[in-house]
Design a protein around this motif. Structure first.
Motif, mmCIF file in Angstrom:
data_model
loop_
_atom_site.group_PDB
_atom_site.id
_atom_site.type_symbol
_atom_site.label_atom_id
_atom_site.label_comp_id
_atom_site.label_asym_id
_atom_site.label_seq_id
_atom_site.Cartn_x
_atom_site.Cartn_y
_atom_site.Cartn_z
ATOM 1 N N PRO A 2 2.420 53.863 26.925
ATOM 2 C CA PRO A 2 1.482 54.990 27.026
ATOM 3 C C PRO A 2 1.475 55.649 28.398
ATOM 4 C CG PRO A 2 0.299 52.916 27.212
ATOM 5 C CD PRO A 2 1.741 52.563 26.962
ATOM 6 N N PHE A 3 2.342 55.200 29.302
ATOM 7 C CA PHE A 3 2.389 55.773 30.652
ATOM 8 C C PHE A 3 3.807 55.667 31.183
ATOM 9 C CE2 PHE A 3 1.345 51.290 31.022
ATOM 10 C CZ PHE A 3 2.205 50.834 32.005
ATOM 11 N N ASN A 14 5.603 45.910 28.131
ATOM 12 C CA ASN A 14 5.486 46.035 26.678
ATOM 13 C C ASN A 14 6.812 46.495 26.079
ATOM 14 O OD1 ASN A 14 4.670 46.374 24.058
ATOM 15 N ND2 ASN A 14 2.835 47.546 24.550
ATOM 16 N N LYS A 35 -9.532 40.811 24.824
ATOM 17 C CA LYS A 35 -10.167 41.627 23.792
ATOM 18 C C LYS A 35 -10.817 40.744 22.735
ATOM 19 C CE LYS A 35 -8.315 45.311 22.186
ATOM 20 N NZ LYS A 35 -7.377 46.247 21.534
ATOM 21 N N PRO A 44 -0.497 44.070 31.543
ATOM 22 C CA PRO A 44 -1.393 45.224 31.635
ATOM 23 C C PRO A 44 -1.141 46.222 30.508
ATOM 24 C CG PRO A 44 0.382 45.442 33.220
ATOM 25 C CD PRO A 44 0.604 44.133 32.520
ATOM 26 N N LYS A 45 -2.234 46.748 29.957
ATOM 27 C CA LYS A 45 -2.124 47.657 28.816
ATOM 28 C C LYS A 45 -2.225 49.133 29.196
ATOM 29 C CE LYS A 45 -1.714 44.909 25.210
ATOM 30 N NZ LYS A 45 -0.589 45.027 24.260
ATOM 31 N N THR A 46 -2.659 49.418 30.418
ATOM 32 C CA THR A 46 -2.808 50.808 30.845
ATOM 33 C C THR A 46 -2.113 51.012 32.180
ATOM 34 O OG1 THR A 46 -4.887 50.429 32.037
ATOM 35 C CG2 THR A 46 -5.045 50.919 29.676
ATOM 36 N N GLU A 47 -1.932 52.276 32.547
ATOM 37 C CA GLU A 47 -1.283 52.592 33.818
ATOM 38 C C GLU A 47 -2.116 52.099 34.998
ATOM 39 O OE1 GLU A 47 0.672 56.414 36.206
ATOM 40 O OE2 GLU A 47 -0.552 56.720 34.401
ATOM 41 N N LYS A 48 -3.438 52.245 34.910
ATOM 42 C CA LYS A 48 -4.308 51.792 35.998
ATOM 43 C C LYS A 48 -4.187 50.288 36.190
ATOM 44 C CE LYS A 48 -9.103 51.834 37.587
ATOM 45 N NZ LYS A 48 -10.493 52.284 37.292
ATOM 46 N N LEU A 49 -4.162 49.546 35.093
ATOM 47 C CA LEU A 49 -4.043 48.095 35.183
ATOM 48 C C LEU A 49 -2.661 47.672 35.668
ATOM 49 C CD1 LEU A 49 -5.938 47.122 31.916
ATOM 50 C CD2 LEU A 49 -6.711 46.758 34.263
ATOM 51 N N SER A 51 -6.866 44.608 29.242
ATOM 52 C CA SER A 51 -6.999 45.988 28.761
ATOM 53 C C SER A 51 -8.149 46.724 29.433
ATOM 54 C CB SER A 51 -7.201 46.002 27.241
ATOM 55 O OG SER A 51 -8.292 45.174 26.865
ATOM 56 N N ASP A 52 -8.819 46.049 30.376
ATOM 57 C CA ASP A 52 -9.936 46.650 31.100
ATOM 58 C C ASP A 52 -9.924 46.115 32.526
ATOM 59 O OD1 ASP A 52 -13.073 46.480 31.924
ATOM 60 O OD2 ASP A 52 -12.708 48.175 30.577
#
Length: 250
Positions: free
Chosen positions: A116-117, A110, A24, A89-94, A64-65
């Motif tokens: 968040p997931f 984290n 980021k 990884p910051k998201t569920e997809k990642l 994050s992407d």
């Protein structure tokens, strides 16, 4: 350097120098690992042994992407110089991508905020099958009561899916006062939902397995050992004629 001295005195025989990159932020690039000879003219000896401490290099990428994962898929020369590769990884997809496709040794969980997931069984099981380990940090849990709740909550959510398998507990400490001994860390593992045996493995055998996974990643895709299977006693007996059996018994 003071932190390393504390590591040796409390019973650790190996430590990793962590280089963190957050994509980021602008102008982030993967550089070569720091030369150990520049930091330590001579490595200290582990307490109670005659062996010198083992110092590893580690690269942690905060993604994050999905585009951030492309660098890990490439054959970067500098990436291969690190002993351990970790991804945060910051998201569920990642998280799913990290568990199923990325060539890494650790997936960081984290522990400083609510996830968040939700953890799902298929990617977690695939990561375990691929020899990837999940890393939990204990330093936030001893710093702040709020982060302690997040650490325990997120850890227990993971344990419900992975059943205590492939867990590594580490410190990410920046100061000596943030370090704890292996037995204290194993006791913290009980609060994270691990059994006594799983908690001990999270600070010992699992850490070594993650190191070996990194060596395999750097050198080859895998190693195959072949062992000649010995003949069974029953097979040997049936192969001997009945007349010879009688003479032998006589």
């Amino acid at each position: 350097r003071n932190s390393f001295t504390v590591c040796f005195s409390v019973g650790y025989s190996a430590v990793a120098l962590n280089h963190v990159i957050d994509f980021k932020e602008k102008k982030q690039e993967i550089i070569k690992p720091v030369s150990l000879s520049e930091l330590f003219p001579s490595l200290p000896i582990v307490q109670g042994t005659s062996k010198r401490i083992k110092v590893l290099t580690r690269l942690t990428l905060i993604v994050s992407d999905p585009s951030h994962c492309n660098l890990l898929r490439s054959t970067s020369a500098n990436i291969r110089l690190y002993d351990i590769i970790a991804v945060f990884p910051k998201t569920e997809k990642l998280f799913h991508i990290a568990c199923t496709t990325l060539d890494v040794d650790l997936v960081c969980i984290n522990v400083t905020e609510k996830l968040p997931f939700y953890f799902r069984r298929p990617p977690v099981n695939m990561a375990i099958d691929r020899g990837i380990y999940f890393e939990l940090l204990y330093t936030p849990a001893i710093k702040d009561s709020t982060m302690r709740r997040y650490t325990i909550s997120n850890a227990i959510s993971l344990m419900q899916i992975c059943k205590g398998k492939n867990i590594v507990i580490s410190s990410a400490a920046e100061r000596p006062l943030e370090l704890r001994g292996p037995y204290d860390v194993a006791n913290l593992g009980l609060l994270f939902g691990l059994s006594e045996g799983e908690a001990k493995a999270a600070v010992s055998t699992n850490c070594r397995a993650a190191m070996l996974h990194g060596e395999t990643r750097k050198s080859a895709c895998g190693v195959v050992y072949t062992v000649k299977k010995p003949r069974k006693v029953e097979e040997e007996e049936t192969a001997v004629p009945a007349c010879k059996k009688a003479k032998t018994q006589a």
